[in-house]
Design a protein around this motif. Structure first.
Motif: not given
Length: 480
Positions: A378-383, A400-402, A416-427
């Motif tokens: 509840e208090n975070c900026k993202a998970v 926001p969900l990573i 709207e979920v952030f799907m990560i496959d590299s540090i570039a997509s995470l950034k």
């Protein structure tokens, strides 16, 4: 007519689906993976000609293992190299109960030869798994051989679970890690709000807070915690005894290891409590909820198999004034009966080096176990997570969900979920979140209807009655 029959390999350890599948007269089971030899005997007598062979998850001793994996197959160096990634998964899995790496590799190579021989001698139309992939010689070798030969592999995958009776399931094609649209199967729907309520009730006792100044409240809380812990250990030790009693001479050695590691686990919990901290009011943070380890999600199913590396990635791309709040799984130091396999080799999966590494990563704050995950979300900026129950809470809180996993969690299908496959997509994801991104998740109901279902209640017992939905599901997959 016989030539029109479809041959499948059924990974069905507890016999969840077998009676339903064999209602279809056009299907035969070339091999069925079951819990043990007693279960194999039961189903062999019940389905005399429809199940051609059996393979056991639990092997009583080395003689039984050698007999089950007997083959004259000429395993080549090239095949060993081709399945090197499979070997890694299996080694991780077998470290749950075996210590010696040579014994683990010996078992892997014999099983690899057996299954390569089996696929060469049998035409297999599909592999169907009633449970998520764990990395065993009884599932991952089969799955990876089938995928390499372009044989369809489907798994009933738990997106999130409270217990074996309360799971949100999805159907995943492992050949390309895609979720199957189950609307055409007309499976029974469920209310996700009811499930969230159950989930909260399940974990609340593990994260209960108490006032620092109320000594009586603290005493009662700690007393209840110790009673619950004692009951859980008693169940775990009993289960481990049942599992190892057939080793006879070796059982005393196992007993000593179990006792030592049981104490080790308690000591580890004390260390965690000493080095962890409380959340800081008003601090900007991304919440990373650690997975239980050992666990199939991180050992066999996820492409990045180490959570520490993902936390380091997050640290590298996080704004300087933000933190990563990391909290361990509440069950990691509070064993329940079905986690008895922790008790031999837990030090391989959680140890002091793990804590040292995680606390040395910049911007990380290790959070105390008694802090509510709901409040942290509840208090975070993202998970950020690989998968797990925390993803549901995140979406319903519209945070926001990573996600680092692929083909593991139905939330991956949300726009709207952030799907990560590299540090570039995470950034790119973190930059967008830091810029004020606020998801709506207006497609959540569509995703749930399209991909999620709950199967009828299944306990670990044999001979369940046929379920029409399961029969229909497998039949339609074979036609596809």
């Amino acid at each position: 007519m016989e030539t029109n029959k479809k041959n499948i390999i059924l990974l069905d350890v507890f016999g969840n689906f077998v009676n339903s599948i064999l209602e279809n007269e056009r299907i035969d089971i070339a091999s069925m993976i079951v819990e043990n030899s007693d279960m194999a005997k039961f189903y062999k007598e019940k389905h005399v000609n429809r199940i051609k062979s059996f393979y056991y998850r639990i092997l009583e001793n080395n003689d039984e293992f050698n007999a089950l994996n007997k083959t004259d197959y000429n395993l080549s160096y090239q095949e060993i190299e081709d399945f090197r990634s499979t070997q890694l998964k299996v080694e991780h899995y077998l470290h749950r109960e075996l210590i010696d790496i040579s014994t683990i590799q010996y078992r892997y190579f014999l099983a690899l030869a057996y299954w390569l021989d089996f696929f060469n001698k049998n035409k297999i139309d599909m592999v169907f798994a009633a449970h998520i992939e764990h990395g065993g010689i009884w599932d991952s070798i089969i799955i990876d051989i089938a995928k390499k030969r372009n044989i369809p592999v489907y798994v009933v995958s738990v997106t999130t679970g409270i217990s074996q009776q309360d799971e949100v399931d999805t159907l995943v094609c492992l050949n390309d890690n895609t979720f199957i649209d189950i609307t055409k199967f007309e499976l029974e729907s469920f209310k996700i709000s009811d499930y969230i309520e159950k989930l909260t009730k399940k974990y609340n006792p593990l994260v209960q807070n108490y006032s620092k100044n109320d000594i009586k409240e603290k005493f009662v809380f700690e007393l209840k915690k110790k009673i619950r812990s004692f009951k859980q250990r008693k169940i775990s030790l009993k289960d481990y005894h049942m599992r190892t009693k057939n080793y006879k001479y070796w059982y005393n050695l196992f007993s000593d290891e179990v006792k030592d590691n049981d104490q080790y686990l308690r000591d580890l919990g004390v260390v965690y409590d000493k080095i962890s901290t409380l959340p800081v009011e008003g601090e900007k943070y991304i919440y990373f909820s650690l997975h239980l380890e050992p666990e199939a999600t991180t050992m066999a199913r996820s492409i990045p198999s180490t959570q520490l590396f993902l936390i380091k990635w997050l640290s590298d791309v996080l704004p300087n004034d933000w933190k990563i709040y990391v909290k361990d799984h509440p069950a990691q130091y509070s064993l329940s009966g079905d986690l008895f396999y922790f008790l031999r080799n837990i030090n391989i999966y959680r140890n002091y080096d793990f804590f040292k590494t995680i606390t040395d990563i910049p911007k990380v704050r290790l959070i105390k176990l008694n802090q509510s995950s709901d409040k942290l979300v509840e208090n975070c900026k993202a998970v950020a997570s690989i998968s797990g129950s925390v993803t549901l809470k995140t979406v319903f809180e519209k945070k926001p969900l990573i996600l680092f996993g692929q083909g593991l969690n139905m939330m991956e299908n949300l726009k709207e979920v952030f799907m990560i496959d590299s540090i570039a997509s995470l950034k790119a994801a973190v930059d967008k979140i830091a810029g004020g991104f606020s998801p709506v998740y207006d497609d959540i109901e569509d995703v749930i209807k399209k991909y999620a279902f709950c199967l009828p209640e299944y306990s670990c017992q044999k001979d369940r009655p046929p379920v029409e939905n399961i029969k229909k599901l497998v039949d339609m997959l074979l036609k596809d």
